[in-house]
Design a protein around this motif. Structure first.
Motif, mmCIF file in Angstrom:
data_model
loop_
_atom_site.group_PDB
_atom_site.id
_atom_site.type_symbol
_atom_site.label_atom_id
_atom_site.label_comp_id
_atom_site.label_asym_id
_atom_site.label_seq_id
_atom_site.Cartn_x
_atom_site.Cartn_y
_atom_site.Cartn_z
ATOM 1 N N TYR A 1 48.852 47.511 41.717
ATOM 2 C CA TYR A 1 50.080 47.409 42.514
ATOM 3 C C TYR A 1 50.411 45.983 42.960
ATOM 4 N N TRP A 2 49.497 45.072 42.769
ATOM 5 C CA TRP A 2 49.862 43.668 43.035
ATOM 6 C C TRP A 2 50.068 42.924 41.722
ATOM 7 N N TYR A 3 49.075 43.039 40.822
ATOM 8 C CA TYR A 3 49.185 42.327 39.544
ATOM 9 C C TYR A 3 50.001 43.105 38.502
ATOM 10 N N ARG B 1 39.373 49.014 45.811
ATOM 11 C CA ARG B 1 40.335 48.013 46.285
ATOM 12 C C ARG B 1 40.828 47.143 45.128
ATOM 13 N N LYS B 2 39.872 46.764 44.262
ATOM 14 C CA LYS B 2 40.246 45.934 43.105
ATOM 15 C C LYS B 2 41.192 46.701 42.188
ATOM 16 N N ILE C 1 53.385 45.303 49.587
ATOM 17 C CA ILE C 1 52.076 45.083 48.954
ATOM 18 C C ILE C 1 51.964 43.622 48.501
ATOM 19 N N GLY D 1 33.812 43.539 30.659
ATOM 20 C CA GLY D 1 34.500 44.731 30.145
ATOM 21 C C GLY D 1 34.978 44.533 28.732
ATOM 22 N N LEU E 1 56.501 48.083 47.350
ATOM 23 C CA LEU E 1 56.055 47.084 46.367
ATOM 24 C C LEU E 1 56.119 45.677 46.964
ATOM 25 N N ASP F 1 38.833 46.111 32.001
ATOM 26 C CA ASP F 1 38.247 45.048 32.827
ATOM 27 C C ASP F 1 37.148 45.548 33.755
ATOM 28 N N TYR F 2 37.252 46.800 34.193
ATOM 29 C CA TYR F 2 36.240 47.315 35.119
ATOM 30 C C TYR F 2 35.321 48.343 34.468
ATOM 31 N N SER F 3 35.297 48.356 33.135
ATOM 32 C CA SER F 3 34.395 49.243 32.386
ATOM 33 C C SER F 3 34.514 50.706 32.815
ATOM 34 N N SER G 1 49.043 45.367 36.511
ATOM 35 C CA SER G 1 48.301 45.510 35.242
ATOM 36 C C SER G 1 48.432 46.942 34.740
ATOM 37 N N LYS H 1 32.139 44.723 26.374
ATOM 38 C CA LYS H 1 31.683 46.091 26.189
ATOM 39 C C LYS H 1 32.609 46.838 25.231
ATOM 40 N N PHE I 1 43.209 49.100 42.993
ATOM 41 C CA PHE I 1 44.513 49.211 43.672
ATOM 42 C C PHE I 1 45.300 47.912 43.543
ATOM 43 N N VAL I 2 44.636 46.794 43.828
ATOM 44 C CA VAL I 2 45.325 45.490 43.797
ATOM 45 C C VAL I 2 45.749 45.147 42.373
ATOM 46 N N ARG I 3 44.871 45.423 41.411
ATOM 47 C CA ARG I 3 45.215 45.124 40.018
ATOM 48 C C ARG I 3 46.451 45.915 39.579
ATOM 49 N N TYR J 1 42.083 39.721 49.171
ATOM 50 C CA TYR J 1 42.124 40.886 48.281
ATOM 51 C C TYR J 1 42.695 40.503 46.912
ATOM 52 N N ILE K 1 50.020 41.250 50.911
ATOM 53 C CA ILE K 1 48.645 41.540 51.368
ATOM 54 C C ILE K 1 47.816 40.257 51.457
ATOM 55 N N SER L 1 33.882 40.435 35.860
ATOM 56 C CA SER L 1 33.783 41.776 35.257
ATOM 57 C C SER L 1 34.790 41.962 34.140
ATOM 58 N N SER L 2 35.903 41.227 34.211
ATOM 59 C CA SER L 2 36.907 41.399 33.171
ATOM 60 C C SER L 2 36.352 40.961 31.824
ATOM 61 N N ALA M 1 34.895 48.020 47.497
ATOM 62 C CA ALA M 1 35.413 46.901 46.681
ATOM 63 C C ALA M 1 36.022 47.364 45.357
ATOM 64 N N GLU N 1 40.004 38.601 45.115
ATOM 65 C CA GLU N 1 38.913 39.513 44.728
ATOM 66 C C GLU N 1 39.199 40.193 43.387
ATOM 67 N N ALA N 2 40.470 40.557 43.197
ATOM 68 C CA ALA N 2 40.846 41.267 41.966
ATOM 69 C C ALA N 2 41.513 40.329 40.968
ATOM 70 N N LEU O 1 43.472 48.745 52.917
ATOM 71 C CA LEU O 1 42.600 48.083 51.934
ATOM 72 C C LEU O 1 41.247 47.731 52.548
ATOM 73 N N GLU O 2 41.254 47.410 53.832
ATOM 74 C CA GLU O 2 40.021 47.044 54.522
ATOM 75 C C GLU O 2 39.011 48.191 54.496
#
Lengths: 187, 127
Positions: free
Chosen positions: A145-147, A138-139, B10, B32, B7, A157-159, A149, B35, A141-143, B17, B13, B28-29, A135, B20-21, A130-131
């Motif tokens: 596989y972590w959240y 990374r966002k 992850i 979006g 999973l 969300d990211y247009s 979504s 838009k 990916f995290v959205r 990070y 992490i 941005s959400s 950005a 950030e998301a 991820l480092e």
């Protein structure tokens, strides 16, 4: 209320800590649980369990970021709940139970320590991966596989459009596989 | 099982990070979603434009039919006969074609404005 104050209340074993956490982060936790479970009642149950777990974990833990600490607990509880629900739907309600009973015979402590060490190695590799990323990727990916979504939510969300999100994730998975192999992580 | 391991890995992490998301804190959400709303609104713009044109045409036809609003280009009604006409100016004493044009505009034959102008155009062309 600031996170430090809430953590302090947990350390003082004040029940108002739970109320404050609920006010500030229940929506956040519910959104994580709902992304995984896709069911409001189950998600709410996971959030309640997460609050109990946080109560038990602090002290001795003193999380620097309460939000992600809660999020991680909620995520793990939601994944476990999802597995249980899936097993029940398949009519395999007894199998997880049998497996957990058999775990007692297999030297669970050693097994858990080994698994934890393996997981830590994988987590380190994922962090290194991820480092390297920019950005935006990374966002995404995290959205995903972590959240957990959905592709549509990420695209909105990211247009981006959904096909772009799919292609980014496809390339990231390939790259992650290469990185894990390079790090000697066997999956 | 392997994918579940990944999973779970992850799940551990670094916090930066995850923040950030973030689902809610990420600005941005909200952008979006705005838009997307805009895009969905623009999808109906052609339909709205067509509806506006049809409505305008319908109103115009209705006005022509019942004469609810006085159109300045419509022929003058018979009531104008009671109003004394001003003396003819030199500019009005023009060619026969111009005189016929004025007569056509002032006549209350009930023909539409378009037909009037068509007739005038035809006369001018013939002369």
């Amino acid at each position: 209320m600031e996170d430090d104050e809430i953590v302090e209340l947990f350390w003082q074993r004040s029940e108002s800590a739970i109320a404050a956490t609920q006010i500030k982060y229940s929506k956040y936790c519910r959104s994580i649980a709902y992304s995984i479970l896709r069911n409001y009642e189950d998600a709410q149950e996971c959030v309640n369990d997460a609050l109990v777990n946080v109560w038990n974990a602090i002290p001795p833990a003193r999380p620097s970021v309460l939000c992600t600490f809660l999020g991680k607990i909620t995520r793990n509880l939601s994944i476990n709940a999802l597995e249980k629900l899936k097993a029940q739907k398949r009519g395999l309600g007894q199998v997880p139970l049998v497996l957990s009973e058999l775990d007692e015979c297999v030297g669970q402590a050693e097994c858990e320590a080994l698994q934890r060490a393996e997981l830590e190695a994988i987590t380190d590799a994922v962090n290194a991966f991820l480092e390297q990323l920019d950005a935006e990727k990374r966002k995404v990916f995290v959205r995903r596989y972590w959240y957990a979504s959905s592709l549509e939510e990420i695209a909105c969300d990211y247009s981006m459009n959904v096909s772009k999100v799919k292609s980014i994730l496809f390339r990231l998975r390939k790259k992650l596989k290469r990185e894990l192999e390079k790090e000697g992580v066997s999956l | 099982m392997k994918s579940k391991q990944l999973l779970l890995a992850i799940g551990g992490i670094e916090d930066k990070y995850i923040e950030e998301a973030d689902l809610e804190l990420n600005v941005s959400s909200f952008k979006g979603k705005g838009k997307k709303l805009m895009l969905s609104a623009w999808r109906y713009a052609p339909v709205a434009a067509c509806a506006a044109i049809v409505l305008a045409a319908a109103i115009s036809a209705w006005q022509n039919e019942y004469g609810l609003l006085q159109n300045p280009m419509r022929p003058v009604s018979d009531n104008s006969a009671s109003i004394p006409k001003p003396a003819a100016t030199p500019a009005q004493n023009g060619t026969p074609a111009e005189n016929s044009t004025a007569a056509a505009v002032q006549s209350d034959s009930g023909e539409s404005q378009l037909a009037h102008f068509f007739n005038i155009g035809a006369k001018v062309y013939v002369q």
